[in-house]
Structures are given as structure tokens and as C-alpha cells.
Design a protein around this motif. Structure first.
Motif, short mmCIF file in Angstrom:
data_model
loop_
_atom_site.label_atom_id
_atom_site.label_comp_id
_atom_site.label_asym_id
_atom_site.label_seq_id
_atom_site.Cartn_x
_atom_site.Cartn_y
_atom_site.Cartn_z
N LEU A 1 0.10 -1.30 -0.15
CA LEU A 1 0.09 -0.29 0.24
C LEU A 1 0.37 1.33 0.13
O LEU A 1 0.24 2.09 0.09
CB LEU A 1 -0.95 -0.19 1.43
CG LEU A 1 -1.98 -0.58 1.11
CD1 LEU A 1 -2.50 -1.05 2.81
CD2 LEU A 1 -2.59 -1.39 0.60
N GLY A 2 2.27 1.38 0.33
CA GLY A 2 3.27 2.42 -0.61
C GLY A 2 3.72 2.64 1.12
O GLY A 2 4.47 3.33 1.28
N TYR A 3 3.84 1.84 2.36
CA TYR A 3 4.11 2.13 3.41
C TYR A 3 5.93 1.75 3.59
O TYR A 3 5.69 0.87 3.06
CB TYR A 3 3.69 1.77 4.49
CG TYR A 3 1.99 2.18 4.88
CD1 TYR A 3 1.83 3.06 6.08
CD2 TYR A 3 0.48 1.89 3.91
CE1 TYR A 3 0.50 4.00 6.22
CE2 TYR A 3 -0.21 2.56 4.72
CZ TYR A 3 0.20 3.70 5.53
OH TYR A 3 -1.54 4.01 5.98
N SER A 4 6.50 2.42 3.99
CA SER A 4 7.69 2.42 4.36
C SER A 4 7.81 2.39 5.91
O SER A 4 6.89 2.01 6.67
CB SER A 4 9.07 3.09 4.46
OG SER A 4 8.25 4.20 5.13
N VAL A 5 8.53 1.60 6.05
CA VAL A 5 8.63 1.35 8.15
C VAL A 5 9.81 1.26 8.54
O VAL A 5 10.91 1.16 7.83
CB VAL A 5 8.40 -0.91 8.21
CG1 VAL A 5 9.58 -1.55 7.02
CG2 VAL A 5 8.50 -1.13 10.31
N LYS A 6 10.05 2.18 9.62
CA LYS A 6 11.39 1.99 10.25
C LYS A 6 11.07 1.31 12.16
O LYS A 6 10.25 1.36 12.65
CB LYS A 6 10.92 3.27 11.46
CG LYS A 6 11.84 4.47 9.72
CD LYS A 6 12.15 6.01 9.97
CE LYS A 6 12.63 6.49 9.06
NZ LYS A 6 12.45 7.97 9.94
N GLU A 7 12.08 0.53 11.99
CA GLU A 7 11.86 -0.42 13.78
C GLU A 7 13.07 0.44 14.29
O GLU A 7 14.72 -0.07 14.07
CB GLU A 7 12.62 -1.53 13.63
CG GLU A 7 12.12 -2.74 13.98
CD GLU A 7 12.30 -4.42 13.66
OE1 GLU A 7 11.97 -5.25 14.92
OE2 GLU A 7 12.27 -4.52 12.89
N GLY A 8 12.68 0.07 16.17
CA GLY A 8 13.76 0.55 16.83
C GLY A 8 13.17 0.03 18.12
O GLY A 8 12.46 -0.52 17.95
N PRO A 9 13.82 -0.02 18.88
CA PRO A 9 13.50 -0.47 20.59
C PRO A 9 12.08 0.05 20.86
O PRO A 9 11.83 -0.79 20.99
CB PRO A 9 14.49 0.58 21.13
CG PRO A 9 15.14 1.68 20.95
CD PRO A 9 14.65 1.33 19.24
N GLU A 10 11.38 0.90 19.82
CA GLU A 10 10.24 1.42 20.95
C GLU A 10 9.14 0.86 19.56
O GLU A 10 7.89 0.31 20.06
CB GLU A 10 9.70 2.61 20.54
CG GLU A 10 9.20 3.78 19.37
CD GLU A 10 11.25 3.35 18.36
OE1 GLU A 10 10.32 4.08 17.60
OE2 GLU A 10 12.07 3.21 19.66
N GLY A 11 9.24 -0.03 18.75
CA GLY A 11 8.62 -1.03 18.55
C GLY A 11 8.49 -0.27 16.13
O GLY A 11 9.64 -0.41 16.20
N LEU A 12 7.36 -1.16 15.52
CA LEU A 12 7.37 -0.71 14.06
C LEU A 12 6.62 1.00 14.07
O LEU A 12 5.41 1.03 14.82
CB LEU A 12 6.99 -1.94 13.50
CG LEU A 12 7.36 -2.94 14.33
CD1 LEU A 12 6.01 -4.02 13.27
CD2 LEU A 12 8.97 -2.80 13.83
N SER A 13 7.11 1.25 13.16
CA SER A 13 6.80 2.89 12.56
C SER A 13 6.73 2.46 10.68
O SER A 13 7.28 2.46 10.34
CB SER A 13 7.72 4.09 12.85
OG SER A 13 7.30 4.06 14.55
N TYR A 14 5.39 3.26 11.04
CA TYR A 14 5.27 2.82 8.97
C TYR A 14 4.55 4.21 8.76
O TYR A 14 3.48 4.87 9.55
CB TYR A 14 3.87 1.96 9.06
CG TYR A 14 4.11 0.57 9.07
CD1 TYR A 14 5.15 -0.47 8.12
CD2 TYR A 14 4.16 -0.42 10.73
CE1 TYR A 14 4.85 -1.34 8.33
CE2 TYR A 14 4.84 -1.72 10.63
CZ TYR A 14 5.14 -2.22 9.63
OH TYR A 14 5.02 -4.10 10.04
N ALA A 15 4.93 4.39 7.98
CA ALA A 15 4.58 6.13 6.99
C ALA A 15 4.82 6.07 5.62
O ALA A 15 5.73 5.12 4.46
CB ALA A 15 5.87 7.19 7.70
#
Length: 146
Positions: A26-40
Motif C-alpha cells: 500500500l506504499g508504506y515504509s517501515v522503521k523499526e526501533g526499540p519502541e516498536g514499528l513505525s509505518y509511514a
């Protein structure tokens, strides 16, 4: 305007497998960090985001993540075919079926949707409402047959 949406998870790697089967298509990219997943979604330089970011995180209070009754996040797909393919991919990635892809009598004639639960039980919808695609009640022909 919604700023962002966050769902809780008790197992981030398991959640990542599930959302990786759906959100990149759907076009989202992900960033993963110690706080979880961030999709934008991508945002052109100098512009503000038009759609909210989506986060998958362990609860801040350290308690077990649980789902809200009546809470659901809906993602817009490009087509009815994409709704079907992402529903299948999400099931293969550990999701559970909450409503197979199709039209619903309670919604508009072009609202095509599937409902899933992610591995933590959060309810997710994937929908398309493109007026150029067949509407509820219209015959759909493929290869000369119904």
C-alpha cells in the motif's frame, strides 16, 4: 484530521511479519526501533503528510496489549484485486479472517472490503471504493464467463 494510529503488540517480530505482508504493497515504509514499528507513506519534500502514520508498539505502561471492542483501523487499497491479494497475504502471515473480501450490504455500492485480525487481535480492514470498478450487484465477467 487523524495525526496517527497506534495498535499494541505483545510480540513485535510476529506483528512485523503480519504487517509486512500488507503495508508495503500500500506504499508504506517501515522503521523499526526499540519502541516498536513505525509505518509511514512517502511525503514529498516541503509537504505535510496527508494520511496518518501507523505504529505497532508494546503498551507504554508495560502491561499486556489488548484490543478494544469496536476499534478498527482501515487501510485503502488500490483495487478490489489488491484487497483480495492482501487479505490472502495477511492470513498467510499469521492473521485471522474476520470477513472475507467482498461487498457489504450496509455500505455504498463500490465499497469492497475484507476484515482481519492481526496476531495480537487488533481488527484491520482493507478496502477499495473505486467507482471505476464493478459495483455490488453488477455481473462480473472473466474470460467470457461469470
Amino acid at each position: 484530521m487523524i495525526g496517527y494510529v497506534c495498535v499494541g503488540s505483545n510480540d513485535i517480530p510476529r506483528a512485523k511479519r503480519f504487517y509486512a505482508a500488507v503495508l508495503p504493497a500500500l506504499g508504506y515504509s517501515v522503521k523499526e526501533g526499540p519502541e516498536g514499528l513505525s509505518y509511514a507513506l512517502p511525503v514529498p519534500e516541503g509537504q505535510r503528510p496527508l494520511l496518518p502514520d501507523f505504529y505497532v508498539k508494546p503498551p507504554f505502561d508495560g502491561q499486556t496489549a489488548s484490543v478494544g471492542n469496536g476499534t478498527m483501523v482501515a487501510f485503502e487499497a488500490k483495487s478490489q484485486a489488491q484487497v483480495r491479494s492482501l487479505h490472502t497475504a495477511a492470513l498467510a502471515a499469521g492473521g485471522t479472517d474476520e470477513g472475507s473480501p467482498g461487498f457489504r450490504a450496509d455500505y455504498g455500492p463500490h465499497f469492497y472490503v475484507s476484515y482481519l485480525r492481526d496476531p495480537d487481535g487488533n481488527k484491520i480492514a482493507i478496502y477499495s471504493s473505486d467507482p471505476k470498478e464493478p459495483a455490488r450487484g453488477e455481473l462480473q465477467w472473466k474470460n467470457g464467463s461469470l
